[in-house]
Design a protein around this motif. Structure first.
Motif, short mmCIF file in Angstrom:
data_model
loop_
_atom_site.label_atom_id
_atom_site.label_comp_id
_atom_site.label_asym_id
_atom_site.label_seq_id
_atom_site.Cartn_x
_atom_site.Cartn_y
_atom_site.Cartn_z
N LEU A 107 17.26 40.74 96.41
CA LEU A 107 18.03 41.84 96.98
C LEU A 107 17.35 43.18 96.65
O LEU A 107 16.65 43.31 95.65
CB LEU A 107 19.49 41.84 96.50
CG LEU A 107 20.23 40.52 96.76
CD1 LEU A 107 21.64 40.58 96.18
CD2 LEU A 107 20.28 40.18 98.24
N HIS A 108 17.57 44.18 97.50
CA HIS A 108 16.68 45.32 97.49
C HIS A 108 16.78 46.22 96.25
O HIS A 108 15.78 46.76 95.81
CB HIS A 108 16.83 46.15 98.76
CG HIS A 108 18.20 46.66 99.04
ND1 HIS A 108 19.21 45.87 99.52
CD2 HIS A 108 18.72 47.90 98.94
CE1 HIS A 108 20.29 46.59 99.70
NE2 HIS A 108 20.03 47.82 99.36
N GLN A 109 17.98 46.38 95.65
CA GLN A 109 18.05 47.18 94.43
C GLN A 109 17.23 46.54 93.32
O GLN A 109 16.53 47.21 92.56
CB GLN A 109 19.50 47.36 93.97
CG GLN A 109 20.34 48.21 94.91
CD GLN A 109 21.13 47.36 95.90
OE1 GLN A 109 20.73 46.23 96.22
NE2 GLN A 109 22.24 47.87 96.39
N THR A 119 12.26 52.50 100.61
CA THR A 119 11.36 52.63 99.47
C THR A 119 10.81 51.27 99.06
O THR A 119 9.62 51.12 98.76
CB THR A 119 12.09 53.29 98.29
OG1 THR A 119 12.63 54.55 98.71
CG2 THR A 119 11.14 53.50 97.12
N VAL A 120 11.69 50.27 99.05
CA VAL A 120 11.25 48.91 98.72
C VAL A 120 10.17 48.45 99.69
O VAL A 120 9.15 47.87 99.30
CB VAL A 120 12.45 47.93 98.73
CG1 VAL A 120 11.97 46.48 98.70
CG2 VAL A 120 13.36 48.21 97.54
N GLY A 175 3.76 46.46 98.62
CA GLY A 175 2.39 46.04 98.30
C GLY A 175 2.20 45.76 96.83
O GLY A 175 1.19 45.15 96.44
N ARG A 176 3.15 46.18 96.00
CA ARG A 176 3.05 45.89 94.56
C ARG A 176 3.43 44.46 94.22
O ARG A 176 3.17 44.00 93.11
CB ARG A 176 3.96 46.86 93.78
CG ARG A 176 3.56 48.31 93.93
CD ARG A 176 4.38 49.22 93.02
NE ARG A 176 3.98 50.61 93.18
CZ ARG A 176 4.43 51.62 92.44
NH1 ARG A 176 5.31 51.37 91.48
NH2 ARG A 176 4.03 52.86 92.66
N PHE A 177 4.06 43.77 95.16
CA PHE A 177 4.41 42.37 94.91
C PHE A 177 3.18 41.48 95.07
O PHE A 177 2.35 41.69 95.97
CB PHE A 177 5.49 41.89 95.89
CG PHE A 177 6.86 42.46 95.64
CD1 PHE A 177 7.55 42.15 94.48
CD2 PHE A 177 7.46 43.30 96.56
CE1 PHE A 177 8.81 42.67 94.24
CE2 PHE A 177 8.72 43.82 96.34
CZ PHE A 177 9.40 43.51 95.16
N LEU A 184 10.98 46.38 109.29
CA LEU A 184 11.28 47.40 108.29
C LEU A 184 10.03 48.13 107.81
O LEU A 184 10.10 49.17 107.18
CB LEU A 184 12.01 46.76 107.11
CG LEU A 184 12.76 47.69 106.15
CD1 LEU A 184 13.86 48.45 106.89
CD2 LEU A 184 13.36 46.89 105.00
N GLY A 185 8.86 47.58 108.12
CA GLY A 185 7.62 48.23 107.73
C GLY A 185 7.11 47.85 106.36
O GLY A 185 6.53 48.68 105.64
N TYR A 186 7.30 46.59 105.97
CA TYR A 186 6.82 46.14 104.67
C TYR A 186 5.30 46.33 104.57
O TYR A 186 4.56 45.99 105.51
CB TYR A 186 7.16 44.67 104.45
CG TYR A 186 8.40 44.46 103.59
CD1 TYR A 186 8.35 43.76 102.40
CD2 TYR A 186 9.63 45.00 103.99
CE1 TYR A 186 9.47 43.58 101.62
CE2 TYR A 186 10.76 44.83 103.20
CZ TYR A 186 10.67 44.12 102.03
OH TYR A 186 11.79 43.95 101.26
#
Length: 358
Positions: free
Chosen positions: A89-91, A127-128, A133-135, A152-154
């Motif tokens: 989940l995003h948070q 923001t997520v 790209g950090r994942f 969403l533009g990941y």
């Protein structure tokens, strides 16, 4: 291997149920720790019973600066010598992205729609996506969830995202059909895309054709204190036939009371509650959104979104079948769960991913 799972809350939901399954089938010698960003809730006792350790950050749903969560992640990574940090989940994803814990980061996407309830939550989603790209790995629970990430533009390459269906334990045999008048169960939190008004309008039509039918709704915010829901039930004249239970801690027990589980969403990925339903041999009737139709075993159980008449027709069709016809669908639903949504397969797939990252 030591994994830290991060999740927003301990209420009933697809992410929490997946985490419970991953915790439950941990291999000997492995450790699975859990960080819940909010406080204890309806699923806490179940999650705590299978996790190596459980920590609550005590944040609020309105927290903008996730300092408590970041501090807890750093402390737990150091204390338990965590190998991989896996957020849901995003948070939770945002905290995983922002925390300099130095471990491989994994995210699982459980949604095919931005269902943010306020402007701050929408900023978190964006923001997520921008920091994704950090994942080291991003997993989608269904094809529609992967498509959502692209929209969403990941920044994480979408062509490198893996699709791993959520799995659930399958009963040793289909649950027997309950006796008495038809009972429909709807499992979803209170959110606009779940489309409770569509469900209620459909059920009002079902009651005209099957007067003894009842509807049981469970999920966060779906209770008798929700005036929006109770006013709609009163308007339709069906309040006496509909139960609003709020969050429940034993979804499987509730599912076994149902003749069928119904989903009325206009946006959905692959509902975990539906996987649990067919794992008990309880057929699913659903709107055609995301990959929800993968849970059905008859095309007549899939209807267009936002079409209450079509949903009512499907619900009525199901209960007016012969007992042999319904029994066939229960067996076919159970077979699908056993072959396509096995919890052990899901857990093994995630473990192989963790090993690859290490």
């Amino acid at each position: 291997m030591r994994i830290l799972h991060i999740v927003n809350d301990a209420d009933t939901g697809g992410a929490q149920t997946l985490i419970e399954q991953l915790l439950r089938v941990t291999r000997p010698g492995d450790e699975a720790h859990l960080l819940v960003l909010l406080s204890p809730a309806s699923l806490s006792s179940r999650l705590e019973s299978v996790a190596t350790s459980t920590t609550y950050s005590g944040m609020s749903r309105k927290s903008v600066v996730p300092a408590k969560g970041v501090r807890d992640v750093l402390r737990l990574v150091k204390k338990h010598k965590i190998d991989v940090v896996h957020s849901h989940l995003h948070q939770s994803d945002l905290i995983n992205e922002l925390t300099p814990h130095g471990r491989p980061r994994v995210s699982t996407l459980h949604s095919s729609l931005d269902v943010s309830s306020n402007p701050v939550a929408k900023v978190v989603w964006r923001t997520v996506a921008g920091l994704s790209g950090r994942f080291e790995a991003v997993v989608a629970c269904s094809a529609s969830a992967k498509d959502f990430a692209a929209k969403l533009g990941y920044r994480f390459p979408v062509n490198q995202m893996r699709i791993v269906h959520n799995g659930s334990a399958t009963a040793s045999a289909p649950a027997p059909e309950p006796s008495g008048d038809p009972v429909f169960v709807h499992l979803a939190r209170f959110a606009e895309p779940k489309d409770h008004p569509n469900l209620f309008r459909a059920f009002a039509r079902v009651r005209e054709r099957v007067p003894g039918a009842t509807l049981v709704c469970a999920g966060h915010g779906v209770d008798n204190d929700n005036r929006e829901l109770t006013r709609e039930l009163d308007r339709l004249g069906i309040r006496d036939a509909v139960s609003l239970l709020g969050p429940v801690d034993n979804v499987r027990e509730l599912i076994r009371t149902a003749h069928a589980v119904v989903f009325s969403s206009y946006h959905e990925a692959l509902p975990m509650a539906g996987i649990e339903a067919i794992g008990e041999g309880v057929p699913v009737i659903t709107t055609d959104t995301g990959d929800a139709k993968d849970l059905t075993v008859d095309e007549r159980a899939v209807v267009p979104v936002r079409n209450s008449e079509a949903l009512a027709e499907a619900m009525t069709w199901y209960v007016q079948q012969s007992p042999e016809g319904r029994e066939h669908m229960r067996q076919a639903s159970w077979d699908r769960a056993a072959t396509e949504f096995d919890a052990l397969v899901t857990a093994d797939t995630y473990r192989q991913l963790y090993v690859q990252l290490l």
